[in-house]
Design a protein around this motif. Structure first.
Motif, short mmCIF file in Angstrom:
data_model
loop_
_atom_site.label_atom_id
_atom_site.label_comp_id
_atom_site.label_asym_id
_atom_site.label_seq_id
_atom_site.Cartn_x
_atom_site.Cartn_y
_atom_site.Cartn_z
N MET A 208 75.65 -35.76 -144.15
CA MET A 208 75.19 -34.43 -143.86
C MET A 208 73.64 -34.56 -144.16
N LEU A 209 73.28 -35.42 -145.13
CA LEU A 209 71.71 -35.52 -145.44
C LEU A 209 70.83 -36.39 -144.06
N ASN A 210 71.65 -36.96 -143.23
CA ASN A 210 71.03 -37.89 -142.32
C ASN A 210 70.22 -37.17 -141.33
N PRO A 211 70.61 -35.90 -140.74
CA PRO A 211 69.72 -35.07 -140.06
C PRO A 211 68.53 -34.70 -140.51
N PHE A 212 68.38 -34.32 -141.92
CA PHE A 212 67.28 -34.00 -142.83
C PHE A 212 66.27 -34.82 -142.92
N ILE A 213 66.88 -36.19 -143.48
CA ILE A 213 66.12 -37.30 -143.84
C ILE A 213 65.37 -37.91 -142.68
N TYR A 214 66.03 -38.00 -141.52
CA TYR A 214 65.26 -38.82 -140.30
C TYR A 214 64.55 -37.65 -139.56
N SER A 215 65.12 -36.54 -139.03
CA SER A 215 64.68 -35.63 -138.06
C SER A 215 63.56 -34.92 -138.49
#
Length: 259
Positions: A208-215
């Motif tokens: 769930m955090l991947n889009p916020f962490i990377y993008s």
């Protein structure tokens, strides 16, 4: 997650025996392993980009990337099938309540009536190969990256390099910290609450955090987000101005006004 959402919607928290032991566990292991290998590939990509910037295109060629993807799929499929077949040989005496929100291996082993020593041994051995070795490779890559960064005299370059690696390091810490703590420790030492929380971290929270962490750390994404928010704010502001003018001056809403 789809099964969890279905259970929450129907208020029937049950799952068939075959689906739990085979399908969900197979996909969970396969995609979990793929994420582990993906994090290693990303660490190697950053290592090449920072330590060998002039040779990046030749080293990270399409052929190498395709080989990494193919190797990852082969290893993950074999690992997932191995654990699924070992789990299928176990017997469960009667209907059981799984104290978890998905069919985790460590939880299923506690509910089995037959001997589980072989399963636990394979989990420990393959876990060391699939989890510890990639984690060590990531640590070695970042050790080389830090060593190269400290040689750069520019403070701006150092800040930029650490900013580039920060998002990846945060995901690595969340993923490997929970997975290694859960699967490479004896299953008897973990309580149901601890296993549920740790399982939630690497199956739900990290993806769930991947889009916020990377993008959101990407310059283009941040620029696009600012433009969208600016259009929304300006659109609402203009709409308010038009509405106020119409109320005060009683201007009719004709085609020219709409335009």
């Amino acid at each position: 997650m789809p099964k969890l959402l279905q259970n929450m919607q129907t208020q029937v928290p049950s799952i068939p025996y075959g689906v739990c032991k085979v399908s969900l566990m197979l996909f969970l292991i396969a995609f979990g392993d793929l994420e582990s290998f993906l994090l290693v590939a990303m660490a190697y990509d950053r290592y090449v980009a920072i330590c060998f910037p002039l040779h990046y295109t030749s080293i990270m060629s399409p052929k190498l990337c395709a080989s990494l993807v193919l190797l990852s799929w082969v290893l993950t499929t074999f690992h997932a099938m191995l654990h699924t077949l070992l789990m299928a040989r176990l017997s469960f005496c009667e209907d059981n309540v799984i104290p978890h929100f998905f069919c985790d291996m460590s939880v299923l082993l506690k509910l089995a009536c037959s001997d589980t020593h072989m399963n636990e041994l394979v989990i420990f051995i393959t876990g060391g190969i699939i989890l510890v070795i990639p984690f060590v490779l990531i640590i070695v890559s970042y050790a080389r990256i830090v060593s190269s960064i400290l040689k750069v005299p520019s403070v701006r370059g150092i800040r930029k390099a650490f900013s580039t690696c920060g998002s990846h390091l945060s995901v690595v810490s969340l993923f490997y910290g929970t997975v290694i703590g859960l699967y490479l420790c004896p299953s008897a030492n973990n309580s149901a609450v601890k296993e549920t929380v740790m399982g939630m971290m690497y199956t739900v929270v990290t993806p769930m955090l991947n889009p916020f962490i990377y993008s959101l750390r990407n310059r283009d994404m941040k620029g696009a987000l600012v433009r969208v928010l600016s259009k929304k704010i300006n659109g609402n502001s203009n709409y308010g101005n038009y509405t106020n003018s119409w109320r005060v001056n009683s201007i009719p809403l004709n085609d020219k006004w709409a335009t």
